[in-house]
Design a protein around this motif. Structure first.
Motif, PDB file in Angstrom:
ATOM      1  N   LEU A 195       0.816  -1.216   0.000  1.00  0.00           N
ATOM      2  CA  LEU A 195       0.000   0.000   0.000  1.00  0.00           C
ATOM      3  C   LEU A 195       0.851   1.268   0.000  1.00  0.00           C
ATOM      4  N   VAL A 196       1.962   1.224   0.708  1.00  0.00           N
ATOM      5  CA  VAL A 196       2.859   2.380   0.832  1.00  0.00           C
ATOM      6  C   VAL A 196       4.279   1.893   0.518  1.00  0.00           C
ATOM      7  N   PRO A 197       4.665   1.891  -0.771  1.00  0.00           N
ATOM      8  CA  PRO A 197       5.955   1.327  -1.158  1.00  0.00           C
ATOM      9  C   PRO A 197       7.154   1.896  -0.398  1.00  0.00           C
ATOM     10  N   GLY A 198       7.104   3.140   0.034  1.00  0.00           N
ATOM     11  CA  GLY A 198       8.215   3.741   0.758  1.00  0.00           C
ATOM     12  C   GLY A 198       8.140   3.568   2.256  1.00  0.00           C
ATOM     13  N   SER A 199       7.247   2.688   2.737  1.00  0.00           N
ATOM     14  CA  SER A 199       7.039   2.556   4.181  1.00  0.00           C
ATOM     15  C   SER A 199       8.287   2.081   4.915  1.00  0.00           C
ATOM     16  N   ARG A 200       9.014   1.153   4.349  1.00  0.00           N
ATOM     17  CA  ARG A 200      10.219   0.651   5.024  1.00  0.00           C
ATOM     18  C   ARG A 200      11.219   1.789   5.200  1.00  0.00           C
ATOM     19  N   ARG A 201      11.421   2.583   4.165  1.00  0.00           N
ATOM     20  CA  ARG A 201      12.337   3.724   4.236  1.00  0.00           C
ATOM     21  C   ARG A 201      11.863   4.721   5.295  1.00  0.00           C
ATOM     22  N   ALA A 202      10.561   5.013   5.301  1.00  0.00           N
ATOM     23  CA  ALA A 202       9.999   5.985   6.249  1.00  0.00           C
ATOM     24  C   ALA A 202      10.135   5.502   7.686  1.00  0.00           C
ATOM     25  N   LEU A 203       9.870   4.230   7.928  1.00  0.00           N
ATOM     26  CA  LEU A 203       9.968   3.686   9.291  1.00  0.00           C
ATOM     27  C   LEU A 203      11.416   3.636   9.773  1.00  0.00           C
ATOM     28  N   PHE A 204      12.313   3.277   8.884  1.00  0.00           N
ATOM     29  CA  PHE A 204      13.710   3.189   9.294  1.00  0.00           C
ATOM     30  C   PHE A 204      14.291   4.576   9.561  1.00  0.00           C
TER      31      PHE A 204
END
Length: 178
Positions: A17-26
């Motif tokens: 749903l949010v492809p950049g979620s891993r980057r944002a969380l990290f």
């Protein structure tokens, strides 16, 4: 879509749903970027928050939605890219971050492979307003590289939404899909 996420959303669903979620969380919470802070795709957002010092779920959800909105602002849709390429007044650097084999199998005319040398040249010698579009296979990794270029002062950098695969489907069916 980012508006569809909730505390019950699994991390696997979140990444779709949010492809950049891993980057944002990290970047903000040190979640998901390395082995020590990783997560399983079956874990829910609430479970990951609990396991990471009881982070406030609503704060995490707000951050994910904001980052998704930011990602949308630095993406260009395939049909819009085609229009920009066809506009002879526009000088756009199309930089492909895929492997050489992928690049040779399928590419947009005029694209360059992003080598370390080309990256150094772009960041060190190109005008900061140079139009750049980053291309990958599906549009996920290109967001990371576009963000990297923006973080280094480049002001006109976009990532191709959906990558070369979406471009082949929506714009140019002569480009092989894989």
């Amino acid at each position: 879509m980012a508006s569809d996420i909730s505390e019950k959303t699994t991390m696997g669903e979140l990444q779709e749903l949010v492809p950049g979620s891993r980057r944002a969380l990290f970047a903000k919470y040190h979640i998901g970027g390395c082995q020590s802070c990783g997560f399983d795709d079956s874990e829910t957002i609430a479970e990951v928050c609990q396991r990471n010092n009881n982070l406030p779920v609503n704060e995490i959800l707000d951050h994910l939605r904001t980052s998704a909105d930011h990602d949308k602002k630095i993406q260009i849709q395939p049909k819009s890219l085609k229009s920009e390429i066809e506009d002879t007044n526009n000088k756009i650097h199309l930089l492909d971050i895929r492997s050489r084999e992928e690049f040779e199998a399928a590419r947009i005319e005029g694209t360059q492979i992003l080598t370390a040398e080309l990256q150094q040249e772009a960041l060190g010698k190109w005008d900061k307003d140079t139009a750049i579009v980053i291309i990958d296979h599906s549009g996920n990794r290109s967001l990371d590289i576009a963000s990297f270029f923006i973080g280094h002062g480049m002001k006109n950098v976009l990532a191709l939404a959906g990558g070369i695969d979406a471009y082949a489907q929506e714009v140019d069916s002569s480009i092989p899909r894989y």
